[in-house]
Design a protein around this motif. Sequence first.
Motif, PDB file in Angstrom:
ATOM      1  N   ASP A  37       0.860 -10.271   3.883  1.00 52.51           N
ATOM      2  CA  ASP A  37       0.519  -9.498   5.076  1.00 52.51           C
ATOM      3  C   ASP A  37      -0.896  -8.915   4.965  1.00 52.51           C
ATOM      4  O   ASP A  37      -1.650  -8.903   5.931  1.00 52.51           O
ATOM      5  N   PHE A  38      -1.242  -8.448   3.770  1.00 52.53           N
ATOM      6  CA  PHE A  38      -2.574  -7.861   3.548  1.00 52.53           C
ATOM      7  C   PHE A  38      -3.660  -8.933   3.748  1.00 52.53           C
ATOM      8  O   PHE A  38      -4.667  -8.702   4.418  1.00 52.53           O
ATOM      9  N   VAL A  39      -3.402 -10.116   3.173  1.00 48.65           N
ATOM     10  CA  VAL A  39      -4.360 -11.220   3.328  1.00 48.65           C
ATOM     11  C   VAL A  39      -4.530 -11.556   4.810  1.00 48.65           C
ATOM     12  O   VAL A  39      -5.629 -11.886   5.264  1.00 48.65           O
ATOM     13  N   ASN A  40      -3.449 -11.443   5.557  1.00 47.05           N
ATOM     14  CA  ASN A  40      -3.513 -11.777   6.982  1.00 47.05           C
ATOM     15  C   ASN A  40      -3.952 -10.608   7.865  1.00 47.05           C
ATOM     16  O   ASN A  40      -3.753 -10.622   9.071  1.00 47.05           O
ATOM     17  N   SER A  46      -1.020   0.575  10.481  1.00 51.78           N
ATOM     18  CA  SER A  46       0.072  -0.036  11.260  1.00 51.78           C
ATOM     19  C   SER A  46       1.398  -0.050  10.501  1.00 51.78           C
ATOM     20  O   SER A  46       2.320  -0.764  10.867  1.00 51.78           O
ATOM     21  N   ILE A  47       1.468   0.734   9.402  1.00 52.29           N
ATOM     22  CA  ILE A  47       2.756   0.874   8.708  1.00 52.29           C
ATOM     23  C   ILE A  47       3.231   2.309   8.935  1.00 52.29           C
ATOM     24  O   ILE A  47       2.856   3.224   8.199  1.00 52.29           O
ATOM     25  N   PRO A  48       4.045   2.540   9.962  1.00 59.20           N
ATOM     26  CA  PRO A  48       4.384   3.922  10.338  1.00 59.20           C
ATOM     27  C   PRO A  48       5.162   4.656   9.255  1.00 59.20           C
ATOM     28  O   PRO A  48       5.035   5.878   9.125  1.00 59.20           O
ATOM     29  N   GLU A  49       5.964   3.936   8.472  1.00 57.18           N
ATOM     30  CA  GLU A  49       6.792   4.666   7.488  1.00 57.18           C
ATOM     31  C   GLU A  49       5.986   5.152   6.275  1.00 57.18           C
ATOM     32  O   GLU A  49       6.499   5.902   5.446  1.00 57.18           O
ATOM     33  N   THR A  54       0.236   9.098   0.860  1.00 61.94           N
ATOM     34  CA  THR A  54       0.264   7.812   0.161  1.00 61.94           C
ATOM     35  C   THR A  54      -0.852   6.907   0.694  1.00 61.94           C
ATOM     36  O   THR A  54      -1.550   6.240  -0.070  1.00 61.94           O
ATOM     37  N   ARG A  55      -0.995   6.928   2.016  1.00 60.27           N
ATOM     38  CA  ARG A  55      -2.023   6.091   2.656  1.00 60.27           C
ATOM     39  C   ARG A  55      -3.411   6.454   2.124  1.00 60.27           C
ATOM     40  O   ARG A  55      -4.194   5.597   1.744  1.00 60.27           O
TER      41      ARG A  55
END
Length: 275
Positions: A37-40, A46-49, A54-55
Amino acid sequence: MGCPAKSVRQHGSGAALILTPDLAQELVRQTRQGIHDFVNGLELESIPELKQKTRTMIMERHRGLPPEYQARREIPVSVKTRVGFDAPVIKDWIETLLEVEPAVISVHGRTLKQLYSGSANWDLIGQAAEVAKNTPTKVFGNGDVRTPEQAQEKFAHYGVDGILVGRATFGDPWLIGEMRRYRDSDWSADFEYREPSVENRINIAIEHSRIYAETYPNEHFLPMRKHLAWYIKGFPFASEYRVRLMMADSAEEVESVLEEFRGKLNTGTPNEAHQ
Ligand SMILES: Cc1cc2nc3c(=O)[nH]c(=O)nc-3n(C[C@H](O)[C@H](O)[C@H](O)COP(=O)(O)O)c2cc1C
């Protein structure tokens, strides 16, 4: 999947994952999916949880990486593990891991229960290599390899694709290069291991301290101190200078203590007890 620390295993992480094979498999799958997913182009926003804290931590660490490691690229997923939890279960465990096709499985030849006691069981590592033989997964062996000769002996007898060396590199960052030099000579009978001199160890300890301070200008010096103790281990006056190095808070301080140590070694009494 090999860490035995209580704080890790009591949550079912580290080597405790050997007891929950479905979860272990899911972790490998999800890690691979995450990389994909990161490569794409997936963005953390866009990761709500994901918690904001942490972000921020992930973004800071990512920015701190050398540019080539910041690139969005497919990286292989590998597993590092042990031969069992309280008793060896190597064949079943390796078969379980092979189902999710990690690029490499590195096996430390001890159970979780053993922690670092006894010796690594290389026969079990050999069995792991045998189970993985005709699969795309490579097996690396790990445990108690201290010299280039021992590395050669492990390659010759246990069918592994690679070897990991841990504790023997403490204070001797040249060791792996020496092992590679031996391997590249096709294990030539003329090979001689170049034991690092005290001069080289002192020089690299000073350089390591400087690089540490430059790389982590806002971090405490504490994590660097254990390396300093390893660099001087086994030399005369080591205990006296270890005490002083354990109080060092900067690269400059390390340099001044180690220059004094160097002087004392060159002029001091050679009969002083080795530590
Ligand atoms: C101080 C210390 C820290 C370690 N930290 C890690 C770690 O973060 N991740 C890991 O996979 N193994 C870690 N290990 C385990 C080693 O990688 C290795 O599996 C183990 O020491 C056996 O190999 P050796 O006999 O060559 O040291 C650590 C070991 C020690 C002694």
